[in-house]
Each structure stands twice: as structure tokens, then as C-alpha cells.
Design an enzyme around this catalytic site. Structure first.
Site: not given
Length: 368
Positions: A142, A192, A225, A249, A253
Site C-alpha cells: 500500500y 507467501k 492463502d 487487510d 476482514d
């Protein structure tokens, strides 16, 4: 020591309503537990824009830098949709996070037994759930450069850069390990590393910090993942999850939906220690300003109340009183009190924002 200070920023929409109930709780702790605070209140978001033409006044920013903890309600609303991006209400919150250097975002996902049926997962999967996601908040994809939309040949290309330094990974890892020491002593680091060099560095630095300074904490690594899948499969296997800005993020959520209602979710954003040893800190509910119900007494104050419980635990090192407050919330829910967002299919009569706050204070009184 001097009386610890709190800066309250109610903000917009339902922010002032839910924050009024937190003030009742703060007053109770002062009157009944001798836990007093110097409390100041100021404006943020749309309220600040209405008063000053900016979403956060410089004087308010200075106050936030000096406070032992900042409690924020919510910002934003449709009244401000047409403002220039630079003065939208959300920019006030982002300025607080940036200038206070709040690099560690703590998002708990706790499912009270009385609300286990509200989750989209089976009751036995989420009942008793209590996990914490620690998200790096000030770096990663970001913020990395280069970024933007560029012309490349005969088409446009959008570029964002995932970038982490060793020191940025080091400090978020330490935040997670320190937190785990106050919980069940387990950290799962998610990245990852199989396809991203930043993930390889992330795993190496987290492991190095653990081996050097936190051998008492159990550390595991998981691809992000796979972590998302495991959050949906069996979330109670986790204690503390530490991850980068992008994956944090997404994962936080996803974890939020395990608990059934956004009105139940607090959060904390922590920075480096101040001279008094307390971290720079901003506490806020996850829910937004909910302008559609603002001023109607329908808002659920629990997320904001639990945000104050997080402040007791992480800013003021008072886990016993934080647990007392969390226990009062649990008792109120077990007694069947529900704001409108918690009624579900069985229906019933909702309690108002004020009634829920009063019930929490009454439950605190019974805890003595």
C-alpha cells in the site's frame, strides 16, 4: 506517576453515541475501581471539517501525540462524499495513523458463546473463538514505490510495489511475540514465501527475532492463502497471527465475519514506546459511522466499549480490569440483551444504545 491521559475523538455518525457509553464505563472505573484518567475530547473527520475546514486540526494532532491513548468513534458520511480527496473525513484518521507511526494493527476476533449462532460458520467451529491478527500497517504494497498507472506501449499498466525492510518486519514481529506472551504463547506468521521475495525475507526475519529473543513463544509459519482456508476451516487452532499489510487487510476482514456482527469488533493501532514506556496508541471500533441509523439510539456500543478494554490491556497494562469489562459484556449478552444488529432471525425487542451501555455498567457493578 501522573494520571494517564485519554483523548476521545467521537467523530461522525454513530461515533458520538457509542462514545457516550464508553464515557460511562470510564467513569465507573474511576468511581468504583480507582482507575482514573484525564479525559479530553476533540473533533475528527467530518465534525472537524465542519468546524475547521480540515478533517484533523493541527492542535488535535498535537494532542494525540501527547496522549497516553486515543479513543476514536467513527468518521465519514454521505454529506462529505463530494469533498476533495485531501479533506475527506477519512484523511483525518489516516493522518493520525501516519504521524503517530502506528505500525501494528491489532484486530481481535472473539466469539462470545451467546452469539455463536450469528456466525456464518457452524457453532462448534466458532464458539469460544479468541484469536488476534497483528497486521503491519505502515508499509508493504500500500505504500511501496514505484506505484501508479502508467502508459506502456499502447496500453496502461497499474503498478504497486511490495516492499519491506528488515527493521519493519523486526518491529511487527516483536509486537506479535510480546502480545502472545500475554495470551496463549503462540504465533503463526503468514506470508507467501513460495512466490514472493518479500515473503522470504519476512519469514527469515520473523524466525531470527524469535530464535534470538522469544524462544518461549511457539512460532509456526503458514502461507497466507492456506491461512485464509484454515481460518474458515478451524479458526480455533490460532492464537496470534502476524502478517503484512495486504494479507492482514484480507485476513482480518475474513476473521471479522467469524464473530457475526461488525458491532462487536474492536481494534488497536500501536506504535513505538513513548518516554513513559506506553506505546503510541489509537483504539477504535471496526464498524463505520453508520449514518443511516445515526441519532436514533440503534447503534451497538459494544465494539467501542471493547476498544476501551483493549486500551486497559495494552496501553495501561491492566489486563485484570480489561477482563472484568469483557466479562461484563459477555454477561449482558448471556442475559439476552441485544441491539438491533444482534437480533437475528429469532427477532425480539432490541435495546437502545443507552440501555446497552447502562446494562454493561450494571454488569460491572455486579462483578465486584
Amino acid at each position: 506517576m501522573s494520571t494517564p491521559s485519554l483523548l476521545i475523538l467521537p467523530g461522525d455518525g454513530i461515533g458520538p453515541e457509542v462514545m457516550a457509553e464508553v464515557r460511562k464505563v470510564i467513569a465507573w472505573f474511576g468511581d468504583r475501581r480507582g482507575l482514573t484518567f484525564t479525559v479530553e475530547e476533540d473533533l475528527v473527520g467530518g465534525a472537524a471539517y465542519d468546524a475547521h475546514g480540515v478533517p484533523l486540526h493541527d492542535d488535535t494532532m498535537a494532542r494525540a501525540q501527547e496522549a497516553d491513548a486515543v479513543l476514536l468513534g467513527a468518521v465519514g458520511g454521505p454529506r462529505y462524499d463530494d469533498l476533495d480527496f485531501s479533506v475527506k473525513p477519512e484523511r483525518g484518521l489516516l493522518r493520525l495513523r501516519k504521524e503517530m507511526d502506528l505500525f501494528a494493527n491489532l484486530r481481535p476476533a472473539q466469539c462470545f458463546d451467546a452469539l455463536a449462532d450469528f456466525s456464518s460458520l457452524k457453532k462448534e467451529v466458532v464458539a469460544g473463538l479468541d484469536i488476534m491478527i497483528v497486521r503491519e500497517l505502515t508499509s508493504g504494497v500500500y505504500f511501496g514505490e514505484p506505484r501508479g498507472i502508467f502508459e506502456e506501449g499502447n496500453e496502461r499498466v497499474g503498478i504497486n510495489t511490495q516492499r519491506y525492510t528488515e527493521s519493519e518486519i523486526d518491529r511487527i514481529a516483536r509486537a506479535a511475540f510480546d502480545l502472545a506472551r500475554k495470551r496463549d504463547g503462540r504465533v503463526c506468521s503468514m506470508e507467501k514465501a513460495n512466490v514472493m521475495e518479500s515473503g522470504i525475507l519476512w519469514r527469515e526475519v520473523v524466525q531470527k527475532v524469535h530464535d534470538a529473543d522469544y524462544p518461549d513463544v511457539e512460532l509456526s509459519h503458514m502461507y497466507a492463502d492456506a491461512g485464509a482456508m484454515q481460518l474458515c476451516r478451524w479458526p480455533k487452532q490460532f492464537d496470534v497471527i502476524v502478517t503484512d499489510n495486504l494479507f492482514g487487510d484480507l485476513l482480518s476482514d475474513a476473521a471479522a465475519m467469524l464473530t457475526g456482527s461488525l458491532g462487536m469488533l474492536p481494534s488497536a493501532s500501536l506504535g513505538a514506546p513513548m518516554p513513559n514506556g506506553r506505546p503510541k496508541a489509537l483504539y477504535e471500533p471496526v464498524h463505520g459511522s453508520a449514518p443511516d441509523i445515526a441519532g436514533q439510539g440503534k447503534a451497538n456500543p459494544i465494539a467501542c466499549v471493547l476498544s476501551f478494554a483493549m486500551a486497559l490491556r495494552y496501553s495501561f497494562d491492566n489486563g485484570d480490569e480489561a477482563s472484568r469489562l469483557e466479562g461484563a459484556v459477555e454477561q449482558v449478552l448471556a442475559d439476552g440483551l441485544r441491539t438491533g444488529d444482534l437480533l437475528g432471525e429469532e427477532g425480539g425487542s432490541p435495546v437502545s444504545t443507552v440501555e446497552m451501555g447502562d446494562a454493561i455498567v450494571a454488569a460491572l457493578e455486579k462483578s465486584l
